[in-house]
Design an enzyme around this catalytic site. Structure first.
Site, PDB file in Angstrom:
ATOM      1  N   SER A  25       0.801  -1.218   0.000  1.00  0.00           N
ATOM      2  CA  SER A  25       0.000   0.000   0.000  1.00  0.00           C
ATOM      3  C   SER A  25       0.836   1.270   0.000  1.00  0.00           C
ATOM      4  CB  SER A  25      -0.949  -0.045   1.184  1.00  0.00           C
ATOM      5  OG  SER A  25      -1.841   1.030   1.147  1.00  0.00           O
ATOM      6  N   HIS A  26       0.758   2.026   1.073  1.00  0.00           N
ATOM      7  CA  HIS A  26       1.408   3.339   1.150  1.00  0.00           C
ATOM      8  C   HIS A  26       2.810   3.249   1.732  1.00  0.00           C
ATOM      9  CE1 HIS A  26      -0.847   2.144   4.618  1.00  0.00           C
ATOM     10  NE2 HIS A  26       0.028   2.788   5.355  1.00  0.00           N
ATOM     11  N   ASP A  70      -2.532   6.576  -3.346  1.00  0.00           N
ATOM     12  CA  ASP A  70      -1.376   5.914  -2.725  1.00  0.00           C
ATOM     13  C   ASP A  70      -0.756   4.826  -3.604  1.00  0.00           C
ATOM     14  OD1 ASP A  70      -3.352   3.981  -2.486  1.00  0.00           O
ATOM     15  OD2 ASP A  70      -2.509   3.196  -0.626  1.00  0.00           O
ATOM     16  N   ASP A  79      -1.002   1.601  -4.022  1.00  0.00           N
ATOM     17  CA  ASP A  79      -1.839   0.639  -4.739  1.00  0.00           C
ATOM     18  C   ASP A  79      -3.180   1.214  -5.169  1.00  0.00           C
ATOM     19  OD1 ASP A  79      -2.605   0.793  -2.090  1.00  0.00           O
ATOM     20  OD2 ASP A  79      -3.427  -1.236  -2.064  1.00  0.00           O
ATOM     21  N   ASP A 100      -5.774   2.642  -3.534  1.00  0.00           N
ATOM     22  CA  ASP A 100      -7.043   2.580  -2.800  1.00  0.00           C
ATOM     23  C   ASP A 100      -7.269   3.794  -1.907  1.00  0.00           C
ATOM     24  OD1 ASP A 100      -5.115   1.804  -1.015  1.00  0.00           O
ATOM     25  OD2 ASP A 100      -6.103  -0.043  -0.370  1.00  0.00           O
ATOM     26  N   ARG A 101      -6.211   4.564  -1.635  1.00  0.00           N
ATOM     27  CA  ARG A 101      -6.395   5.757  -0.796  1.00  0.00           C
ATOM     28  C   ARG A 101      -6.531   7.011  -1.648  1.00  0.00           C
ATOM     29  NH1 ARG A 101      -2.618   5.516   4.586  1.00  0.00           N
ATOM     30  NH2 ARG A 101      -3.383   3.500   5.284  1.00  0.00           N
ATOM     31  N   LYS A 112     -11.436  -0.084  -0.725  1.00  0.00           N
ATOM     32  CA  LYS A 112     -11.562   1.358  -0.857  1.00  0.00           C
ATOM     33  C   LYS A 112     -10.989   1.739  -2.212  1.00  0.00           C
ATOM     34  CE  LYS A 112      -7.518   2.021   2.122  1.00  0.00           C
ATOM     35  NZ  LYS A 112      -7.462   1.051   3.222  1.00  0.00           N
TER      36      LYS A 112
HETATM   37  C1  G1P Z   1      -3.883   1.610   8.357  1.00  0.00           C
HETATM   38  C2  G1P Z   1      -5.086   2.515   8.517  1.00  0.00           C
HETATM   39  C3  G1P Z   1      -6.351   1.746   8.253  1.00  0.00           C
HETATM   40  C4  G1P Z   1      -6.284   1.125   6.860  1.00  0.00           C
HETATM   41  C5  G1P Z   1      -5.012   0.299   6.708  1.00  0.00           C
HETATM   42  C6  G1P Z   1      -4.827  -0.218   5.294  1.00  0.00           C
HETATM   43  O1  G1P Z   1      -3.947   0.552   9.268  1.00  0.00           O
HETATM   44  O2  G1P Z   1      -5.114   3.094   9.812  1.00  0.00           O
HETATM   45  O3  G1P Z   1      -7.465   2.596   8.374  1.00  0.00           O
HETATM   46  O4  G1P Z   1      -7.395   0.304   6.616  1.00  0.00           O
HETATM   47  O5  G1P Z   1      -3.873   1.089   7.052  1.00  0.00           O
HETATM   48  O6  G1P Z   1      -4.748   0.814   4.357  1.00  0.00           O
HETATM   49  P1  G1P Z   1      -3.154   0.536  10.648  1.00  0.00           P
HETATM   50  O7  G1P Z   1      -1.701   0.724  10.328  1.00  0.00           O
HETATM   51  O8  G1P Z   1      -3.675   1.685  11.449  1.00  0.00           O
HETATM   52  O9  G1P Z   1      -3.478  -0.792  11.273  1.00  0.00           O
HETATM   53 ZN    ZN Z   2      -3.330   1.360  -0.223  1.00  0.00          ZN
END
Ligand code: G1P
Ligand code: ZN
Length: 542
Positions: A113-114, A276, A278, A280-281, A375
Site C-alpha cells: 500500500s502506502h 497511494d 496501490d 485505494d487511498r 476502498k
Molecule cells: C492503516 C489505517 C487503516 C487502513 C489500513 C490499510 O492501518 O489506519 O485505516 O485500513 O492502514 O490501508 P493501521 O496501520 O492503522 O493498522
Molecule cells: Zn493502499
C-alpha cells in the site's frame, strides 16, 4: 509438466495484519519465504482446483519476480486460469473490480500500500475472496495456521511468462491471460459517474491536478482524467516506479508535498487529488483547502443522490471506529443506518454484501462503495468531480456549507512511528487497566462519558472482534482514541485520534491543531505518550 515439491520449514511471522502480510523486501527475498506464504494460501482455499484467480500488484520492487513465482505455484496447485495485469500492474480497487466482473474465485494482490518501496522498502501479499474483498479473519487465520506447520510447497518448472504483451498462454495445464488492468476499471467508473458533465466542467476552464505519486494509479489516471475526461496534463508523477521515485506513496499533507505545494500556491488549480501506492487511498484538496477524509465521507454521503450511480439514495453508511463522527450526523438526517466498525476495510465487506451500507470510509484517506469491495482512490476523486460539476461551487464552499448545516467535527490523527514495541504495548496495557473507573472522571473542562476497548460484533455473521482500540468519549461529544497500527513493519506505531464537535458556524474557521489543543494535551496527560515513546512530537500529523 514438471512439478517440483520443495521441502521447507515454517516461518513464525507470517500472520497477516490489517491488510495482508507486509514485510520488508529483504524478508520476502529470504529463500522459501514468499513460497511458504503463497502455499499456505492455496492450502487454505477450498476447492480452488480449476478455478480462476486474478493476480497483480502496485508495481513496487520485487513485484515482477513474485508474480512469476506465484503463477508457477498456482499452476502446480491446480488453478485453472490466471488473469494477470499487463506488466504485473493492477491497482487494488481494479483487482477487486476484475475479480467481480470475471466472477473469479479470488485474487492475490501484491502491495504494501502506502509503505515505501525499493530494495530497502516493503513488500506485501494479500488474498481477496470471490466478492472481491480482502479475506475475512476466518480465512487469514487459516492461512496463518497453515504457515506454522507447512513442510513443503509445489512449483512448476517452467520459463517466465512475458508480462508485457496482452496474450493468452499456458503454464502447464493452467491458462494465463495477460489482461489490460485499466480498461475494465475505467468502464466501471463510466457506469457510476456522469462523464459528460465532468467533461463539460473541464471544458469550462476548471483546472485540476492529480498526483499519482509514481505509483500504480498513473496509467489509470491518464486514461480516465486525460483521455476520457479531456483534462490534458492533469496527471503528475504518473509513471509507476519500483521505488515510487524514492517517495512515500501516501496521499496526505506530509508525503504528497509536490501536490500540496501546487494546491496551496497563489494560482492554485480548482481541484487537487492524490492516491497511494496501490490506488485505494485518496486525498482531496480544493484551491488552498484541505478536505479531511472524515469530512469527505460526510460530504459524499450528503450529496450522493447528485451522482448517477447513487441517485436512488444509500442503504446505509459505515465508518471505521477512529473515523470522525461527521458522517453519523448526515446519516441521522437522512434517516439511514451508520455502522461503526474496527479499523481495516475487511470489516465493511459483510455490510456491503448484505446491502446494509452503500458508502464506507476511514479517516486514513480511504473511501469506497458497494461497486467493489476495496476502498477506491480514483472513485472518490470522480465522485467529488461529479458533485463539483453538478453544484458549480468550489470545494471550499461545499465543505463550509456542509459544516453550516451539520456542524464541524475538528479532527486530527497523530502518529508516533517506529517506537519501541514493548513500551508501546505497555502504554496500551496501562490505558486498558485505567478504563474501568474512568467514566464520570473530570479532566479540566472535560468529563468522561465512556471509556472502553472497542469491540465489534458483525451484524451479519455475528463474529466478534475484540481489542480494536481504546476510546475515551467526553460529554461534549469530543473523543480521543488510541490504537497500535497493524500495518507497520518496524517497531510499533502508536496512533492517537483526536476529535471535537463545534456546532457554532462562527467558530468553524479555526486552525485544526489549535482547536484541538486542549484535547491533544489531555491525550498526552492520560496516556503519558512522551514517557512511553520517548518522543516529544508525533512523526506525522494528518
Ligand atoms: C492503516 C489505517 C487503516 C487502513 C489500513 C490499510 O492501518 O489506519 O485505516 O485500513 O492502514 O490501508 P493501521 O496501520 O492503522 O493498522
Ligand atoms: Zn493502499
Amino acid at each position: 509438466m514438471n512439478i517440483r515439491t520443495v521441502s521447507t520449514t515454517p516461518f513464525s511471522d507470517q500472520k497477516p495484519g490489517t491488510s495482508g502480510l507486509r514485510k520488508s523486501v529483504t524478508t520476502f527475498q529470504k529463500p522459501h519465504y514468499l513460497e511458504n506464504f503463497v502455499q499456505s494460501i492455496f492450502d487454505s482455499l477450498e476447492d480452488c482446483e480449476g478455478q480462476t484467480i486474478v493476480l497483480g500488484g502496485d508495481g513496487r520492487y520485487y513485484n515482477r519476480e513474485a508474480i512469476q513465482v506465484i503463477m508457477k505455484m498456482a499452476a502446480a496447485n491446480g488453478i485453472g486460469r490466471i488473469l494477470v495485469g499487463k506488466g504485473g500492474i493492477m491497482s487494488t480497487p481494479a483487482a477487486s473490480a476484475i475479480i467481480r466482473q470475471y466472477k473469479a474465485y479470488g485474487g492475490i494482490i501484491l502491495s504494501a500500500s502506502h509503505n515505501p518501496g525499493g530494495p530497502e522498502g516493503d513488500f506485501g501479499v494479500k488474498y481477496n475472496i470471490t466478492s472481491g474483498g480482502p479475506a475475512p479473519e476466518k480465512v487469514t487465520e487459516a492461512i496463518f495456521a497453515r504457515s506454522k506447520d507447512i513442510d513443503s510447497y509445489k512449483i512448476l518448472e517452467a520459463d517466465d511468462i512475458n508480462l508485457d504483451k496482452l496474450t493468452v498462454t499456458r503454464l502447464g495445464e493452467m491458462s494465463v491471460e495477460v489482461i489490460d488492468p485499466v480498461e475494465p476499471y475505467a468502464r466501471l467508473m463510466e457506469t457510476l459517474f456522469d462523464f459528460d458533465k465532468i467533461r463539460q466542467l473541464v471544458k469550462n476552464d476548471f483546472k485540476m491536478c492529480i498526483d499519482s505519486m509514481h505509483a500504480v494509479t498513473g496509467p489509470y489516471a491518464q486514461d480516465i482524467f486525460e483521455k476520457r475526461l479531456g483534462a490534458s496534463d492533469a496527471v503528475m508523477n504518473g509513471e509507476p516506479l519500483p521505488d515510487f521515485g524514492g517517495g512515500h506513496p501516501d496521499p496526505n499533507l506530509v508525503y504528497a508535498h509536490d501536490l500540496v505545494e501546487i494546491m496551496f500556491s497563489q494560482d492554485a488549480p480548482d481541484f487537487g487529488a492524490a492516491s497511494d501506492g496501490d490506488g485505494d487511498r485518496n486525498m482531496i484538496l480544493g484551491n488552498n483547502f484541505f478536505v479531511t477524509p472524515s469530512d469527505s465521507l460526510a460530504v459524499l454521503t450528503a450529496n450522493a443522490t447528485l451522482v448517477p450511480g447513487y441517485k436512488d439514495g444509500l442503504s446505509g453508511v459505515a465508518r471505521s471506529m477512529p473515523t470522525s463522527e461527521a458522517v453519523d450526523r448526515v446519516a441521522d438526517k437522512l434517516g439511514i443506518s451508520c455502522y461503526e466498525t474496527p479499523t481495516g476495510w475487511k470489516f465493511f465487506g459483510n455490510l456491503l454484501d448484505a446491502d446494509k451500507a452503500t458508502l464506507c470510509g476511514e479517516e486514513s484517506f480511504g473511501t469506497g462503495s458497494n461497486h467493489v469491495r476495496e476502498k477506491d482512490g480514483l472513485w472518490a476523486v470522480l465522485f467529488w468531480l461529479n458533485i463539483l460539476a453538478v453544484k458549480g461551487e468550489s470545494v471550499e464552499a461545499i465543505v463550509k456549507d456542509h459544516w453550516k448545516t451539520y456542524g464541524r467535527n475538528y479532527y486530527s490523527r497523530h502518529d508516533y512511528e517506529e517506537v519501541d514495541k514493548e513500551r508501546a504495548t505497555e502504554l496500551m496495557e496501562r490505558l486498558r487497566g485505567m478504563l474501568g473507573d474512568m467514566a464520570g472522571k473530570k479532566y479540566g473542562n472535560y468529563e468522561v462519558k465512556y471509556a472502553d476497548d472497542f469491540s465489534y460484533e458483525d451484524p451479519v455473521d455475528g463474529s466478534v472482534s475484540n481489542k480494536q482500540g481504546i476510546r475515551i468519549g467526553f460529554t461534549d461529544g469530543s473523543r480521543i482514541v488510541f490504537r497500535l497500527s497493524g500495518t507497520g513493519t518496524k517497531g510499533a506505531t502508536l496512533r492517537v485520534y483526536i476529535e471535537s464537535y463545534e456546532p457554532d458556524a462562527s467558530k468553524h474557521n479555526q486552525d485544526t491543531q489549535e482547536a484541538l489543543k486542549p484535547l491533544i494535551d489531555l491525550a498526552q496527560e492520560i496516556a503519558q505518550i512522551k514517557e512511553y515513546t520517548q518522543r516529544d512530537e508525533p512523526t506525522v500529523i494528518t
